[in-house]
Design a protein around this motif. Structure first.
Motif, PDB file in Angstrom:
ATOM      1  N   VAL A  85       2.690  -9.780  17.538  1.00 25.90           N
ATOM      2  CA  VAL A  85       1.604 -10.091  16.613  1.00 25.90           C
ATOM      3  C   VAL A  85       2.185 -10.862  15.435  1.00 25.90           C
ATOM      4  O   VAL A  85       3.040 -10.359  14.720  1.00 25.90           O
ATOM      5  N   HIS A  86       1.697 -12.089  15.276  1.00 25.26           N
ATOM      6  CA  HIS A  86       2.095 -12.939  14.152  1.00 25.26           C
ATOM      7  C   HIS A  86       0.930 -12.947  13.163  1.00 25.26           C
ATOM      8  O   HIS A  86      -0.097 -13.565  13.425  1.00 25.26           O
ATOM      9  N   PRO A  87       1.064 -12.239  12.035  1.00 26.88           N
ATOM     10  CA  PRO A  87      -0.081 -12.105  11.136  1.00 26.88           C
ATOM     11  C   PRO A  87      -0.494 -13.403  10.443  1.00 26.88           C
ATOM     12  O   PRO A  87      -1.669 -13.609  10.187  1.00 26.88           O
ATOM     13  N   LYS A  88       0.447 -14.285  10.163  1.00 22.39           N
ATOM     14  CA  LYS A  88       0.106 -15.519   9.458  1.00 22.39           C
ATOM     15  C   LYS A  88      -0.419 -16.545  10.457  1.00 22.39           C
ATOM     16  O   LYS A  88       0.207 -16.798  11.486  1.00 22.39           O
ATOM     17  N   VAL A  89      -1.584 -17.119  10.131  1.00 26.53           N
ATOM     18  CA  VAL A  89      -2.235 -18.083  11.018  1.00 26.53           C
ATOM     19  C   VAL A  89      -2.719 -19.285  10.204  1.00 26.53           C
ATOM     20  O   VAL A  89      -2.868 -19.201   8.986  1.00 26.53           O
ATOM     21  N   ASP A  90      -2.980 -20.377  10.897  1.00 23.87           N
ATOM     22  CA  ASP A  90      -3.535 -21.556  10.232  1.00 23.87           C
ATOM     23  C   ASP A  90      -5.021 -21.362   9.939  1.00 23.87           C
ATOM     24  O   ASP A  90      -5.526 -21.838   8.936  1.00 23.87           O
ATOM     25  N   ASP A  92     -14.875 -14.979  24.586  1.00 20.88           N
ATOM     26  CA  ASP A  92     -15.935 -15.156  23.591  1.00 20.88           C
ATOM     27  C   ASP A  92     -15.599 -14.524  22.242  1.00 20.88           C
ATOM     28  O   ASP A  92     -16.451 -13.901  21.599  1.00 20.88           O
ATOM     29  N   VAL A  93     -14.378 -14.717  21.773  1.00 22.87           N
ATOM     30  CA  VAL A  93     -13.968 -14.166  20.480  1.00 22.87           C
ATOM     31  C   VAL A  93     -14.644 -14.966  19.373  1.00 22.87           C
ATOM     32  O   VAL A  93     -14.562 -16.189  19.345  1.00 22.87           O
ATOM     33  N   GLU A  94     -15.327 -14.243  18.481  1.00 22.69           N
ATOM     34  CA  GLU A  94     -15.957 -14.916  17.345  1.00 22.69           C
ATOM     35  C   GLU A  94     -15.921 -14.008  16.125  1.00 22.69           C
ATOM     36  O   GLU A  94     -15.814 -12.788  16.240  1.00 22.69           O
ATOM     37  N   LEU A  95     -15.994 -14.638  14.958  1.00 21.60           N
ATOM     38  CA  LEU A  95     -16.039 -13.917  13.697  1.00 21.60           C
ATOM     39  C   LEU A  95     -17.461 -13.963  13.173  1.00 21.60           C
ATOM     40  O   LEU A  95     -18.130 -14.997  13.254  1.00 21.60           O
ATOM     41  N   GLU A 122     -17.274  -8.399   7.194  1.00 19.26           N
ATOM     42  CA  GLU A 122     -16.759  -9.218   8.288  1.00 19.26           C
ATOM     43  C   GLU A 122     -16.613  -8.382   9.553  1.00 19.26           C
ATOM     44  O   GLU A 122     -16.218  -7.226   9.509  1.00 19.26           O
ATOM     45  N   ARG A 123     -16.867  -9.027  10.679  1.00 11.65           N
ATOM     46  CA  ARG A 123     -16.722  -8.386  11.988  1.00 11.65           C
ATOM     47  C   ARG A 123     -16.062  -9.387  12.945  1.00 11.65           C
ATOM     48  O   ARG A 123     -16.195 -10.596  12.794  1.00 11.65           O
ATOM     49  N   ILE A 124     -15.392  -8.839  13.928  1.00 11.13           N
ATOM     50  CA  ILE A 124     -14.937  -9.648  15.048  1.00 11.13           C
ATOM     51  C   ILE A 124     -15.729  -9.162  16.256  1.00 11.13           C
ATOM     52  O   ILE A 124     -15.981  -7.962  16.404  1.00 11.13           O
ATOM     53  N   ARG A 125     -16.147 -10.110  17.070  1.00  9.44           N
ATOM     54  CA  ARG A 125     -16.900  -9.794  18.280  1.00  9.44           C
ATOM     55  C   ARG A 125     -16.200 -10.477  19.439  1.00  9.44           C
ATOM     56  O   ARG A 125     -15.770 -11.622  19.329  1.00  9.44           O
ATOM     57  N   TRP A 135     -15.909  -5.087  15.902  1.00  9.55           N
ATOM     58  CA  TRP A 135     -15.069  -4.265  15.044  1.00  9.55           C
ATOM     59  C   TRP A 135     -15.056  -4.815  13.631  1.00  9.55           C
ATOM     60  O   TRP A 135     -15.080  -6.022  13.428  1.00  9.55           O
ATOM     61  N   HIS A 136     -14.941  -3.930  12.673  1.00  7.64           N
ATOM     62  CA  HIS A 136     -14.876  -4.284  11.255  1.00  7.64           C
ATOM     63  C   HIS A 136     -13.533  -4.951  10.945  1.00  7.64           C
ATOM     64  O   HIS A 136     -12.496  -4.544  11.467  1.00  7.64           O
ATOM     65  N   LEU A 137     -13.565  -5.958  10.098  1.00 10.49           N
ATOM     66  CA  LEU A 137     -12.348  -6.653   9.667  1.00 10.49           C
ATOM     67  C   LEU A 137     -12.201  -6.559   8.158  1.00 10.49           C
ATOM     68  O   LEU A 137     -13.195  -6.493   7.437  1.00 10.49           O
ATOM     69  N   GLU A 138     -10.965  -6.596   7.715  1.00  9.46           N
ATOM     70  CA  GLU A 138     -10.681  -6.692   6.285  1.00  9.46           C
ATOM     71  C   GLU A 138      -9.600  -7.744   6.108  1.00  9.46           C
ATOM     72  O   GLU A 138      -8.461  -7.530   6.497  1.00  9.46           O
ATOM     73  N   HIS A 139      -9.973  -8.865   5.527  1.00  8.73           N
ATOM     74  CA  HIS A 139      -9.026  -9.949   5.277  1.00  8.73           C
ATOM     75  C   HIS A 139      -8.694 -10.012   3.790  1.00  8.73           C
ATOM     76  O   HIS A 139      -9.585  -9.973   2.955  1.00  8.73           O
ATOM     77  N   GLN A 140      -7.426 -10.111   3.523  1.00  9.52           N
ATOM     78  CA  GLN A 140      -6.984 -10.297   2.145  1.00  9.52           C
ATOM     79  C   GLN A 140      -7.065 -11.775   1.765  1.00  9.52           C
ATOM     80  O   GLN A 140      -7.241 -12.105   0.606  1.00  9.52           O
ATOM     81  N   CYS A 141      -6.908 -12.638   2.764  1.00  6.36           N
ATOM     82  CA  CYS A 141      -7.057 -14.077   2.574  1.00  6.36           C
ATOM     83  C   CYS A 141      -7.312 -14.703   3.948  1.00  6.36           C
ATOM     84  O   CYS A 141      -7.276 -14.009   4.960  1.00  6.36           O
ATOM     85  N   ASP A 142      -7.573 -15.992   3.971  1.00  4.65           N
ATOM     86  CA  ASP A 142      -7.924 -16.644   5.237  1.00  4.65           C
ATOM     87  C   ASP A 142      -6.710 -17.155   6.010  1.00  4.65           C
ATOM     88  O   ASP A 142      -6.847 -17.913   6.950  1.00  4.65           O
ATOM     89  N   ARG A 143      -5.512 -16.714   5.641  1.00  7.02           N
ATOM     90  CA  ARG A 143      -4.292 -17.128   6.331  1.00  7.02           C
ATOM     91  C   ARG A 143      -3.620 -15.993   7.098  1.00  7.02           C
ATOM     92  O   ARG A 143      -2.601 -16.196   7.747  1.00  7.02           O
ATOM     93  N   TYR A 144      -4.176 -14.775   7.011  1.00  7.45           N
ATOM     94  CA  TYR A 144      -3.570 -13.623   7.673  1.00  7.45           C
ATOM     95  C   TYR A 144      -4.625 -12.837   8.436  1.00  7.45           C
ATOM     96  O   TYR A 144      -5.656 -12.472   7.873  1.00  7.45           O
ATOM     97  N   ILE A 145      -4.329 -12.560   9.706  1.00  5.42           N
ATOM     98  CA  ILE A 145      -5.258 -11.752  10.499  1.00  5.42           C
ATOM     99  C   ILE A 145      -5.166 -10.295  10.053  1.00  5.42           C
ATOM    100  O   ILE A 145      -4.201  -9.887   9.402  1.00  5.42           O
ATOM    101  N   ASP A 146      -6.149  -9.522  10.418  1.00  5.10           N
ATOM    102  CA  ASP A 146      -6.206  -8.101  10.098  1.00  5.10           C
ATOM    103  C   ASP A 146      -5.409  -7.344  11.165  1.00  5.10           C
ATOM    104  O   ASP A 146      -5.921  -7.014  12.228  1.00  5.10           O
ATOM    105  N   THR A 147      -4.142  -7.084  10.882  1.00  2.00           N
ATOM    106  CA  THR A 147      -3.280  -6.418  11.867  1.00  2.00           C
ATOM    107  C   THR A 147      -3.663  -4.959  12.073  1.00  2.00           C
ATOM    108  O   THR A 147      -3.429  -4.407  13.139  1.00  2.00           O
ATOM    109  N   LEU A 148      -4.262  -4.330  11.074  1.00  2.00           N
ATOM    110  CA  LEU A 148      -4.729  -2.956  11.253  1.00  2.00           C
ATOM    111  C   LEU A 148      -5.821  -2.900  12.316  1.00  2.00           C
ATOM    112  O   LEU A 148      -5.843  -1.992  13.142  1.00  2.00           O
ATOM    113  N   MET A 149      -6.705  -3.900  12.322  1.00  5.35           N
ATOM    114  CA  MET A 149      -7.753  -3.957  13.345  1.00  5.35           C
ATOM    115  C   MET A 149      -7.126  -4.072  14.731  1.00  5.35           C
ATOM    116  O   MET A 149      -7.556  -3.408  15.668  1.00  5.35           O
ATOM    117  N   VAL A 150      -6.091  -4.877  14.855  1.00  4.29           N
ATOM    118  CA  VAL A 150      -5.425  -5.037  16.153  1.00  4.29           C
ATOM    119  C   VAL A 150      -4.877  -3.685  16.604  1.00  4.29           C
ATOM    120  O   VAL A 150      -5.078  -3.274  17.748  1.00  4.29           O
TER     121      VAL A 150
END
Length: 175
Positions: free
Chosen positions: A57-62, A87-90, A97-100, A110-125
């Motif tokens: 899991v690479h948390p930092k994303v474009d 069919d992954v969508e936000l 925020e949710r991921i479907r 599932w519920h998501l919590e993003h601190q910023c738009d460059r890092y995925i929610d690793t807790l959700m994973v």
């Protein structure tokens, strides 16, 4: 004791964790296990990812959506087709925020919590990894979390009993 890349590969195949280690790894077989680094758990994650049975899991994303699509695409690929994720969508909802996505054709939201738009929610994973299981109830394989020494997560798609044997033989502390 497992001291070479080839010995680890052979043991992982013997335990049914990986089907076949490809010819690209043939030149690595005699290399010491330390070829993948001193962090044994991190090395195991990297090896399994190379051999098609693991995901780091690479948390930092474009971008978040593409980051999640890539990550869950790698989860599905590492299952060898036993798990489908499409069919992954936000979604932005009144509740946050949710991921479907569709996992084996069934909707997962599932519920998501993003601190910023460059890092995925690793807790959700971490929270949903056990829901990414084969539809076939007789298949014991699941995504087992393995943490390296930097507390970075990786998941190995395997029968937990077989993986625990390999982890124990390598001297890795269970997650």
């Amino acid at each position: 004791m497992l001291t070479t890349v080839g010995q680890v590969a052979d043991r992982a195949m013997e335990l049914g964790i990986v089907a076949v280690v490809g010819p690209a790894e043939d030149d690595l077989r005699e290399r010491p296990w330390s070829y993948y680094g001193r962090d044994i758990a991190g090395a195991l994650i990297d090896m399994m990812e190379e051999w098609g049975a693991g995901v780091r899991v690479h948390p930092k994303v474009d971008g978040l959506l593409e980051g999640y699509r890539d990550l869950f695409g790698r989860f599905a690929a590492s299952s060898g087709g036993a798990v489908t994720i499409t069919d992954v969508e936000l979604l932005d909802t009144a509740d946050g925020e949710r991921i479907r996505m569709l996992v084996n054709g069934d909707e997962l939201v599932w519920h998501l919590e993003h601190q910023c738009d460059r890092y995925i929610d690793t807790l959700m994973v971490f929270e949903i990894a056990d829901r990414l299981a084969p539809r076939d109830d007789t298949d014991p394989r699941v995504f087992v979390e393995v943490n390296d020494s930097d507390d970075q997560s990786g998941y190995i798609f395997a029968d937990p009993a077989a993986l625990s044997i390999l982890i124990r033989e390598l001297g890795i502390e269970p997650a």
